[in-house]
Design a protein around this motif. Structure first.
Motif, PDB file in Angstrom:
ATOM      1  N   ILE A 110       0.840  -1.204   0.000  1.00 15.12           N
ATOM      2  CA  ILE A 110       0.000   0.000   0.000  1.00 15.12           C
ATOM      3  C   ILE A 110       0.873   1.251   0.000  1.00 15.12           C
ATOM      4  CG2 ILE A 110      -1.681   1.321   1.355  1.00 15.12           C
ATOM      5  CD1 ILE A 110      -2.834  -1.442   2.219  1.00 15.12           C
ATOM      6  N   ALA A 111       1.908   1.251   0.843  1.00 19.88           N
ATOM      7  CA  ALA A 111       2.813   2.408   0.886  1.00 19.88           C
ATOM      8  C   ALA A 111       3.530   2.589  -0.445  1.00 19.88           C
ATOM      9  CB  ALA A 111       3.827   2.238   2.018  1.00 19.88           C
ATOM     10  N   ALA A 112       3.947   1.495  -1.076  1.00 21.38           N
ATOM     11  CA  ALA A 112       4.626   1.581  -2.370  1.00 21.38           C
ATOM     12  C   ALA A 112       3.669   2.085  -3.452  1.00 21.38           C
ATOM     13  CB  ALA A 112       5.211   0.231  -2.763  1.00 21.38           C
ATOM     14  N   PHE A 113       2.414   1.634  -3.391  1.00 23.39           N
ATOM     15  CA  PHE A 113       1.421   2.134  -4.348  1.00 23.39           C
ATOM     16  C   PHE A 113       1.238   3.639  -4.170  1.00 23.39           C
ATOM     17  CE2 PHE A 113      -2.810   3.405  -5.626  1.00 23.39           C
ATOM     18  CZ  PHE A 113      -2.945   2.825  -6.878  1.00 23.39           C
ATOM     19  N   ALA A 114       1.056   4.066  -2.917  1.00 25.00           N
ATOM     20  CA  ALA A 114       0.847   5.494  -2.646  1.00 25.00           C
ATOM     21  C   ALA A 114       2.070   6.311  -3.062  1.00 25.00           C
ATOM     22  CB  ALA A 114       0.542   5.708  -1.169  1.00 25.00           C
ATOM     23  N   GLY A 115       3.261   5.824  -2.723  1.00 26.31           N
ATOM     24  CA  GLY A 115       4.479   6.541  -3.086  1.00 26.31           C
ATOM     25  C   GLY A 115       4.658   6.643  -4.597  1.00 26.31           C
ATOM     26  N   ALA A 116       4.477   5.511  -5.281  1.00 28.23           N
ATOM     27  CA  ALA A 116       4.625   5.508  -6.743  1.00 28.23           C
ATOM     28  C   ALA A 116       3.563   6.393  -7.385  1.00 28.23           C
ATOM     29  CB  ALA A 116       4.540   4.081  -7.285  1.00 28.23           C
ATOM     30  N   PHE A 117       2.345   6.336  -6.849  1.00 30.04           N
ATOM     31  CA  PHE A 117       1.266   7.148  -7.415  1.00 30.04           C
ATOM     32  C   PHE A 117       1.553   8.638  -7.226  1.00 30.04           C
ATOM     33  CE2 PHE A 117      -2.663   9.552  -7.097  1.00 30.04           C
ATOM     34  CZ  PHE A 117      -3.274   9.223  -8.294  1.00 30.04           C
ATOM     35  N   ILE A 118       1.794   9.050  -5.983  1.00 30.19           N
ATOM     36  CA  ILE A 118       1.973  10.484  -5.709  1.00 30.19           C
ATOM     37  C   ILE A 118       3.243  11.014  -6.374  1.00 30.19           C
ATOM     38  CG2 ILE A 118       2.357  12.194  -3.881  1.00 30.19           C
ATOM     39  CD1 ILE A 118       0.457  10.403  -2.134  1.00 30.19           C
ATOM     40  N   GLY A 119       4.336  10.274  -6.257  1.00 23.62           N
ATOM     41  CA  GLY A 119       5.579  10.717  -6.902  1.00 23.62           C
ATOM     42  C   GLY A 119       5.510  10.639  -8.417  1.00 23.62           C
ATOM     43  N   LYS A 157       1.933   1.571 -14.472  1.00 28.66           N
ATOM     44  CA  LYS A 157       3.287   1.573 -13.900  1.00 28.66           C
ATOM     45  C   LYS A 157       3.251   1.694 -12.384  1.00 28.66           C
ATOM     46  CE  LYS A 157       4.645   4.010 -17.899  1.00 28.66           C
ATOM     47  NZ  LYS A 157       5.216   5.239 -18.444  1.00 28.66           N
ATOM     48  N   VAL A 158       2.312   2.448 -11.842  1.00 25.37           N
ATOM     49  CA  VAL A 158       2.167   2.573 -10.387  1.00 25.37           C
ATOM     50  C   VAL A 158       1.863   1.198  -9.786  1.00 25.37           C
ATOM     51  CG1 VAL A 158       0.638   3.466  -8.575  1.00 25.37           C
ATOM     52  CG2 VAL A 158       1.520   5.007 -10.343  1.00 25.37           C
ATOM     53  N   VAL A 159       0.923   0.482 -10.380  1.00 22.42           N
ATOM     54  CA  VAL A 159       0.569  -0.851  -9.887  1.00 22.42           C
ATOM     55  C   VAL A 159       1.777  -1.782  -9.990  1.00 22.42           C
ATOM     56  CG1 VAL A 159      -0.885  -2.879 -10.330  1.00 22.42           C
ATOM     57  CG2 VAL A 159      -1.892  -0.582 -10.380  1.00 22.42           C
ATOM     58  N   LEU A 160       2.475  -1.747 -11.123  1.00 23.46           N
ATOM     59  CA  LEU A 160       3.671  -2.586 -11.292  1.00 23.46           C
ATOM     60  C   LEU A 160       4.741  -2.245 -10.258  1.00 23.46           C
ATOM     61  CD1 LEU A 160       4.036  -2.706 -15.185  1.00 23.46           C
ATOM     62  CD2 LEU A 160       3.457  -4.607 -13.646  1.00 23.46           C
ATOM     63  N   ALA A 161       4.963  -0.965 -10.011  1.00 20.35           N
ATOM     64  CA  ALA A 161       5.978  -0.550  -9.030  1.00 20.35           C
ATOM     65  C   ALA A 161       5.627  -1.085  -7.650  1.00 20.35           C
ATOM     66  CB  ALA A 161       6.116   0.968  -9.005  1.00 20.35           C
ATOM     67  N   ALA A 162       4.366  -1.011  -7.267  1.00 17.42           N
ATOM     68  CA  ALA A 162       3.940  -1.515  -5.957  1.00 17.42           C
ATOM     69  C   ALA A 162       4.126  -3.031  -5.872  1.00 17.42           C
ATOM     70  CB  ALA A 162       2.492  -1.129  -5.687  1.00 17.42           C
ATOM     71  N   LEU A 163       3.719  -3.735  -6.921  1.00 21.58           N
ATOM     72  CA  LEU A 163       3.846  -5.197  -6.923  1.00 21.58           C
ATOM     73  C   LEU A 163       5.312  -5.635  -6.919  1.00 21.58           C
ATOM     74  CD1 LEU A 163       1.012  -6.128  -9.462  1.00 21.58           C
ATOM     75  CD2 LEU A 163       0.999  -6.454  -6.974  1.00 21.58           C
ATOM     76  N   ILE A 164       6.142  -4.977  -7.707  1.00 18.26           N
ATOM     77  CA  ILE A 164       7.569  -5.321  -7.764  1.00 18.26           C
ATOM     78  C   ILE A 164       8.241  -5.024  -6.434  1.00 18.26           C
ATOM     79  CG2 ILE A 164       9.788  -4.700  -8.835  1.00 18.26           C
ATOM     80  CD1 ILE A 164       8.134  -4.281 -11.473  1.00 18.26           C
ATOM     81  N   THR A 165       7.923  -3.889  -5.850  1.00 21.89           N
ATOM     82  CA  THR A 165       8.511  -3.525  -4.557  1.00 21.89           C
ATOM     83  C   THR A 165       8.139  -4.551  -3.493  1.00 21.89           C
ATOM     84  OG1 THR A 165       8.429  -1.187  -5.140  1.00 21.89           O
ATOM     85  CG2 THR A 165       8.655  -1.711  -2.802  1.00 21.89           C
ATOM     86  N   ARG A 166       6.878  -4.910  -3.442  1.00 16.78           N
ATOM     87  CA  ARG A 166       6.428  -5.907  -2.461  1.00 16.78           C
ATOM     88  C   ARG A 166       7.067  -7.265  -2.718  1.00 16.78           C
ATOM     89  NH1 ARG A 166       0.447  -7.235  -2.548  1.00 16.78           N
ATOM     90  NH2 ARG A 166       1.182  -9.045  -3.639  1.00 16.78           N
TER      91      ARG A 166
END
Length: 180
Positions: A110-119, A157-166
């Motif tokens: 969730i934090a990675a999704f929020a970070g990737a989305f906002i940034g 890309k936001v979803v991918l970034a969150a999934l990859i980070t997790r």
């Protein structure tokens, strides 16, 4: 320290490799690329400071003339084109994404999704749209309209970034530098 430098260099290389994914050119002269996924990952995986440093290293190499941007572009000339705002916003976007992941105690995905989305969307667009407006001699609303085709791909890309980070965190505990 040595491990951090290695990660910074590896993520700068990741951004360059994502430039090999074929780009889609828009009429605005700003291509849709996979490189913004690398920007998001720099922040969500490396954290605010290291993520921004990885992006700055990448931009320094581009400015030095290495053809690392999508389509084999590089050199100082790219900083005088319609994508200049996005390029200048890259390190800020990575920093913000990392800052959110570092500071928010929500589950990592969730934090990675929020970070990737906002940034990766509001922050990056806050730089990219004015850059397009300036370089294309458009108003801010006209430039914002030109940026709308980027949204769907950026959300993916936001979803991918969150999934990859997790996934990285699950595969290797302690692999993320963005969280202790």
């Amino acid at each position: 320290m040595e491990r951090s430098l290695t990660h910074i260099a590896l993520f700068a290389a990741l951004i360059a490799v994502l430039g090999l994914v074929p780009k889609i050119d828009l009429m605005a002269g700003v291509p849709i690329t996979a490189q913004s996924l690398g920007i998001m990952l720099c922040g969500t995986v490396l954290g605010a400071k290291r993520g921004a440093l990885a992006v700055l290293l990448f931009l320094l190499l581009v400015a030095a003339g290495l053809p690392l941007l999508s389509g084999g572009r590089g050199g100082l000339g790219v900083f005088a084109g319609p994508s200049v705002g996005y390029l200048l916003g890259f390190p800020v976007a990575a920093f913000v994404a990392g800052w959110i992941v570092e500071r928010w105690s929500a589950p990592l995905g969730i934090a990675a999704f929020a970070g990737a989305f906002i940034g990766g969307i509001p922050v990056l667009y806050a730089f990219g749209i004015p850059g397009m407006a300036l370089m294309l001699d458009k108003s801010l609303p006209e430039a914002a309209l030109l940026a709308t085709p980027f949204l769907a791909g950026d959300l993916i890309k936001v979803v991918l970034a969150a999934l990859i980070t997790r996934a990285l965190a699950q595969m290797r505990t302690g692999a993320l530098l963005s969280r202790p």
